[in-house]
Design a protein around this motif. Structure first.
Motif, short mmCIF file in Angstrom:
data_model
loop_
_atom_site.label_atom_id
_atom_site.label_comp_id
_atom_site.label_asym_id
_atom_site.label_seq_id
_atom_site.Cartn_x
_atom_site.Cartn_y
_atom_site.Cartn_z
N ASP A 64 0.84 -1.20 0.00
CA ASP A 64 0.00 0.00 0.00
C ASP A 64 0.88 1.25 0.00
O ASP A 64 1.32 1.71 1.04
CB ASP A 64 -0.92 -0.01 1.23
CG ASP A 64 -1.85 1.18 1.28
OD1 ASP A 64 -1.81 2.04 0.37
OD2 ASP A 64 -2.64 1.25 2.25
N SER A 65 1.10 1.81 -1.17
CA SER A 65 1.99 2.97 -1.29
C SER A 65 1.40 4.22 -0.62
O SER A 65 2.11 5.22 -0.49
CB SER A 65 2.32 3.25 -2.76
OG SER A 65 1.13 3.56 -3.47
N ASN A 66 0.15 4.19 -0.20
CA ASN A 66 -0.40 5.31 0.57
C ASN A 66 0.25 5.38 1.96
O ASN A 66 0.21 6.43 2.61
CB ASN A 66 -1.91 5.19 0.72
CG ASN A 66 -2.61 5.43 -0.59
OD1 ASN A 66 -2.31 6.38 -1.30
ND2 ASN A 66 -3.54 4.56 -0.94
N LYS A 67 0.80 4.27 2.43
CA LYS A 67 1.48 4.25 3.73
C LYS A 67 2.90 4.80 3.63
O LYS A 67 3.43 5.34 4.58
CB LYS A 67 1.52 2.83 4.28
CG LYS A 67 0.17 2.30 4.74
CD LYS A 67 0.29 0.90 5.28
CE LYS A 67 -0.97 0.37 5.91
NZ LYS A 67 -2.22 0.62 5.25
N THR A 70 7.67 8.46 4.14
CA THR A 70 6.25 8.58 4.48
C THR A 70 5.86 10.04 4.23
O THR A 70 6.71 10.88 3.91
CB THR A 70 5.98 8.18 5.94
OG1 THR A 70 6.78 8.98 6.81
CG2 THR A 70 6.28 6.69 6.16
N TRP A 78 1.23 16.03 5.27
CA TRP A 78 0.57 17.10 4.55
C TRP A 78 0.87 18.43 5.25
O TRP A 78 0.79 18.53 6.47
CB TRP A 78 -0.94 16.88 4.50
CG TRP A 78 -1.61 18.05 3.83
CD1 TRP A 78 -2.34 19.03 4.41
CD2 TRP A 78 -1.58 18.36 2.44
NE1 TRP A 78 -2.76 19.94 3.49
CE2 TRP A 78 -2.30 19.56 2.26
CE3 TRP A 78 -0.99 17.75 1.33
CZ2 TRP A 78 -2.48 20.14 1.01
CZ3 TRP A 78 -1.16 18.35 0.09
CH2 TRP A 78 -1.89 19.51 -0.06
N THR A 118 3.03 18.23 0.12
CA THR A 118 3.49 17.11 0.93
C THR A 118 4.97 17.25 1.25
O THR A 118 5.77 17.62 0.39
CB THR A 118 3.24 15.78 0.18
OG1 THR A 118 1.83 15.66 -0.05
CG2 THR A 118 3.73 14.58 0.96
#
Length: 148
Positions: free
Chosen positions: A45-48, A67, A70, A77
């Motif tokens: 999960d590249s959102n992590k 990581t 925001w 980011t």
């Protein structure tokens, strides 16, 4: 030397690096099954976050994790570099410098990325010197944490 994003095939090496890094830098013996699941979660999960590795002659010799934070102040980011590990035989040979340059280049080329942050253990003077030599500065923030 090749810098690339890690894949599931790097899972075992990444786990070994995380266990070694925690032991070397903070004297912590991590629970291996938890680290295995944590590394796998990022790889799936590249959102992590994203792991990056350095290869020398086909051997993975270093890794780091990025990581995301925001920033409403910047409307973009900030990449946090975490979990840095370089195999002992490859330290002081420019491996991390090249990995950092790779991440910095990604930030420079992406309109939605605004900077890089990392933290180092207060006692890890060697790491602090490395980061300063790359042009990073200690910011004016103090990091606080609460962990379950």
């Amino acid at each position: 030397m090749i810098i690339r994003q890690a894949t599931l095939q790097d899972h075992k090496t990444l786990v070994e690096f995380q266990l070694a890094m925690a032991h070397e830098t903070e004297g912590i013996e991590l629970h291996a099954p938890t680290v295995e699941l944590g590394v796998e979660a990022v790889l799936n999960d590249s959102n992590k976050g994203n792991y990056y590795v350095a290869e020398v002659n086909g051997q993975v010799v270093s890794s780091l994790l990025t990581t995301f934070e925001w920033s409403d102040w910047r409307n973009g980011t900030i990449l946090w570099i975490q979990s840095v590990y370089v195999m002992p035989d490859f330290r002081r040979k420019g491996v991390y410098r090249k990995m950092y340059a790779h991440i910095k280049d990604m930030v420079m080329k992406a309109d939605n990325l605004n900077g890089i942050r990392l933290y180092a253990d207060k006692t890890n003077v060697a790491a602090q010197k490395t980061y300063e030599n790359l042009g990073m500065n200690q910011d004016h923030y103090v990091t606080f944490e609460w962990m379950k």
